[in-house]
Design a protein around this motif. Structure first.
Motif, mmCIF file in Angstrom:
data_model
loop_
_atom_site.group_PDB
_atom_site.id
_atom_site.type_symbol
_atom_site.label_atom_id
_atom_site.label_comp_id
_atom_site.label_asym_id
_atom_site.label_seq_id
_atom_site.Cartn_x
_atom_site.Cartn_y
_atom_site.Cartn_z
ATOM 1 N N ALA A 1 0.843 -1.204 0.000
ATOM 2 C CA ALA A 1 0.000 0.000 0.000
ATOM 3 C C ALA A 1 0.879 1.254 0.000
ATOM 4 O O ALA A 1 0.603 2.227 -0.708
ATOM 5 C CB ALA A 1 -0.923 -0.008 1.221
ATOM 6 N N GLU A 2 1.959 1.213 0.766
ATOM 7 C CA GLU A 2 2.874 2.367 0.834
ATOM 8 C C GLU A 2 3.488 2.642 -0.544
ATOM 9 O O GLU A 2 3.547 3.789 -0.997
ATOM 10 C CB GLU A 2 3.977 2.065 1.855
ATOM 11 N N ARG A 3 3.918 1.548 -1.216
ATOM 12 C CA ARG A 3 4.544 1.700 -2.544
ATOM 13 C C ARG A 3 3.548 2.280 -3.537
ATOM 14 O O ARG A 3 3.864 3.172 -4.319
ATOM 15 C CB ARG A 3 5.064 0.341 -3.030
ATOM 16 N N TRP A 4 2.311 1.760 -3.506
ATOM 17 C CA TRP A 4 1.274 2.291 -4.401
ATOM 18 C C TRP A 4 1.056 3.782 -4.094
ATOM 19 O O TRP A 4 0.951 4.611 -4.998
ATOM 20 C CB TRP A 4 -0.026 1.491 -4.216
ATOM 21 N N GLY A 5 1.006 4.105 -2.821
ATOM 22 C CA GLY A 5 0.804 5.512 -2.436
ATOM 23 C C GLY A 5 1.901 6.397 -2.998
ATOM 24 O O GLY A 5 1.641 7.502 -3.487
ATOM 25 N N GLU A 6 3.127 5.880 -2.938
ATOM 26 C CA GLU A 6 4.255 6.702 -3.401
ATOM 27 C C GLU A 6 4.315 6.779 -4.926
ATOM 28 O O GLU A 6 4.626 7.828 -5.493
ATOM 29 C CB GLU A 6 5.568 6.123 -2.857
ATOM 30 N N GLN A 7 4.001 5.669 -5.588
ATOM 31 C CA GLN A 7 4.234 5.632 -7.035
ATOM 32 C C GLN A 7 3.021 6.030 -7.871
ATOM 33 O O GLN A 7 3.162 6.414 -9.026
ATOM 34 C CB GLN A 7 4.725 4.236 -7.435
ATOM 35 N N VAL A 8 1.827 5.917 -7.312
ATOM 36 C CA VAL A 8 0.620 6.225 -8.100
ATOM 37 C C VAL A 8 -0.069 7.491 -7.563
ATOM 38 O O VAL A 8 -0.214 8.477 -8.287
ATOM 39 C CB VAL A 8 -0.366 5.024 -8.087
ATOM 40 N N TRP B 1 -8.854 -0.931 1.676
ATOM 41 C CA TRP B 1 -7.685 -1.262 2.507
ATOM 42 C C TRP B 1 -7.964 -0.947 3.977
ATOM 43 O O TRP B 1 -7.548 -1.680 4.866
ATOM 44 C CB TRP B 1 -6.448 -0.488 2.035
ATOM 45 N N ILE B 2 -8.696 0.136 4.207
ATOM 46 C CA ILE B 2 -9.035 0.482 5.597
ATOM 47 C C ILE B 2 -9.957 -0.607 6.167
ATOM 48 O O ILE B 2 -9.740 -1.107 7.273
ATOM 49 C CB ILE B 2 -9.699 1.880 5.672
ATOM 50 N N ALA B 3 -10.959 -1.001 5.381
ATOM 51 C CA ALA B 3 -11.904 -2.031 5.851
ATOM 52 C C ALA B 3 -11.182 -3.358 6.121
ATOM 53 O O ALA B 3 -11.537 -4.093 7.038
ATOM 54 C CB ALA B 3 -13.015 -2.223 4.822
ATOM 55 N N GLU B 4 -10.154 -3.648 5.320
ATOM 56 C CA GLU B 4 -9.411 -4.918 5.497
ATOM 57 C C GLU B 4 -8.356 -4.822 6.599
ATOM 58 O O GLU B 4 -7.701 -5.807 6.919
ATOM 59 C CB GLU B 4 -8.694 -5.271 4.180
ATOM 60 N N GLY B 5 -8.143 -3.635 7.133
ATOM 61 C CA GLY B 5 -7.154 -3.477 8.206
ATOM 62 C C GLY B 5 -5.729 -3.293 7.697
ATOM 63 O O GLY B 5 -4.782 -3.291 8.488
ATOM 64 N N SER C 1 0.822 3.936 10.448
ATOM 65 C CA SER C 1 1.904 3.195 9.783
ATOM 66 C C SER C 1 2.531 4.079 8.705
ATOM 67 O O SER C 1 1.999 5.151 8.366
ATOM 68 C CB SER C 1 1.347 1.936 9.122
ATOM 69 N N ALA C 2 3.629 3.594 8.131
ATOM 70 C CA ALA C 2 4.273 4.326 7.035
ATOM 71 C C ALA C 2 3.302 4.479 5.861
ATOM 72 O O ALA C 2 3.308 5.503 5.171
ATOM 73 C CB ALA C 2 5.532 3.593 6.599
ATOM 74 N N ALA C 3 2.444 3.479 5.641
ATOM 75 C CA ALA C 3 1.475 3.566 4.533
ATOM 76 C C ALA C 3 0.386 4.594 4.854
ATOM 77 O O ALA C 3 -0.035 5.350 3.965
ATOM 78 C CB ALA C 3 0.855 2.194 4.275
ATOM 79 N N ASP C 4 -0.066 4.628 6.106
ATOM 80 C CA ASP C 4 -1.057 5.649 6.496
ATOM 81 C C ASP C 4 -0.492 7.052 6.231
ATOM 82 O O ASP C 4 -1.197 7.951 5.763
ATOM 83 C CB ASP C 4 -1.379 5.571 7.993
ATOM 84 N N LEU C 5 0.789 7.230 6.567
ATOM 85 C CA LEU C 5 1.395 8.559 6.418
ATOM 86 C C LEU C 5 1.608 8.887 4.945
ATOM 87 O O LEU C 5 1.361 10.018 4.504
ATOM 88 C CB LEU C 5 2.727 8.624 7.179
ATOM 89 N N GLN C 6 2.073 7.901 4.191
ATOM 90 C CA GLN C 6 2.324 8.123 2.761
ATOM 91 C C GLN C 6 1.022 8.503 2.048
ATOM 92 O O GLN C 6 0.948 9.520 1.349
ATOM 93 C CB GLN C 6 2.900 6.834 2.163
ATOM 94 N N ILE C 7 -0.006 7.677 2.237
ATOM 95 C CA ILE C 7 -1.280 7.903 1.545
ATOM 96 C C ILE C 7 -2.018 9.088 2.180
ATOM 97 O O ILE C 7 -2.579 9.941 1.474
ATOM 98 C CB ILE C 7 -2.122 6.604 1.574
ATOM 99 N N GLY C 8 -1.970 9.167 3.512
ATOM 100 C CA GLY C 8 -2.654 10.261 4.206
ATOM 101 C C GLY C 8 -2.127 11.625 3.776
ATOM 102 O O GLY C 8 -2.894 12.572 3.584
#
Ligand SMILES: N[C@@H](CCC(=O)N[C@@H](CS)C(=O)NCC(=O)O)C(=O)O
Length: 265
Positions: A100-107, A182-186, A200-207
């Motif tokens: 999720a973090e990678r997707w957030g950063e790259q897309v 992703w939020i619903a799946e935890g 998490s790092a993904a929450d921060l990246q996407i957030g």
């Protein structure tokens, strides 16, 4: 003297979403740092001269090391302070969070950057609101008045062309749905910690990308009321900037489409 030598230095551009993610990481880890605000575009030459591995923000000088990139910084900070983790300990969950973090950063991250620069090309007055509290070495008003060449260069460098931005906006609703899932799946959402909650790092990246998108009046309503918007507000409570609606109405039409309700059984 010794403390001064070892204090971390974070290089940012005001309003930069990955730089804001890195700021939050340092805060959550309790690592003191000095923030160095750079002007967009000009930042590239500064970071090159300082011999960072690349010329984008966030770049971080810490413990004698020089790092560039929000994901690299997250990993380095996690190895420095593993007691306040940005990634789950469980292997399977970690893989999901890293995906999720990678997707957030790259897309998501470059798409939001293109949308913002395209909007600022149409009206650059809101630039000042993104620079709130920044020390750029020149008065903010003057920086904004003389920013036309910088805005034009940032549009070119980020390929914030109309057709690309129109495509980004057409994809945005699907991306928000993916984040909600992703939020619903935890996969996304803060861990409960004794001292509150820890994103998490993904929450921060996407957030951080969502918070920047929400600074645009054109997009805020679409994002804010959804789980994705709530996640962003919790991960990054403060994010400067506000840009009045400026994007063509037709480009925003896909955002008003209601999601397909599931077919009745
Ligand atoms: N994906 C990288 C890239 C970061 C990036 O492109 N940052 C932009 C600001 S948001 C930048 O430094 N741009 C240079 C410029 O505007 O001249 C990361 O997450 O660190």
């Amino acid at each position: 003297m010794a403390a001064e030598r070892t204090q971390a230095k974070l290089y940012v551009i005001p309003g930069s979403h990955p730089a804001m993610a890195a700021r939050r990481m340092l805060e959550l880890k309790g690592i003191p740092y000095r923030r160095v605000d750079l002007m967009p575009v000009i930042s590239r030459g500064v970071l090159r001269a300082l011999r960072f591995p690349s010329n984008t923000v966030p770049s971080l000088a810490i413990s004698g090391r020089k790092l560039t990139g929000s994901r690299e910084i997250a990993r380095e900070l996690d190895s420095m302070r593993p007691d306040l983790p940005l990634y789950p300990a469980d292997r399977e969950r970690r893989v999901a969070v890293e995906d999720a973090e990678r997707w957030g950063e790259q897309v998501l991250q470059p798409a939001v950057r293109r949308i913002l620069w395209n909007a600022l090309r149409r009206n650059r007055a809101p630039l000042a609101t993104y620079a709130e509290g920044a020390r750029l070495g020149v008065p903010i008003g003057l920086a904004v008045k003389t920013a036309a060449p910088i805005v034009a260069a940032a549009n070119r460098m980020n390929r914030a062309y109309d057709d690309a931005v129109r495509r980004d906006l057409a994809s945005l609703l699907g991306w928000l749905k993916r984040i909600d899932d992703w939020i619903a799946e935890g996969v996304l959402g803060p861990e409960r910690a004794p001292d509150g909650e820890r994103p998490s790092a993904a929450d921060l990246q996407i957030g951080a990308s969502l918070r920047l998108a929400m600074s645009l009046d054109d997009l805020r309503e679409t994002i804010a009321a959804r789980p994705a918007g709530e996640l962003a507000m919790r991960a990054i409570p403060d994010f400067p900037g506000q840009a009045p609606a400026v994007l063509p109405r037709a480009w925003l039409a896909p955002l008003r489409e209601t999601e397909q309700a599931p077919a009745p059984k």
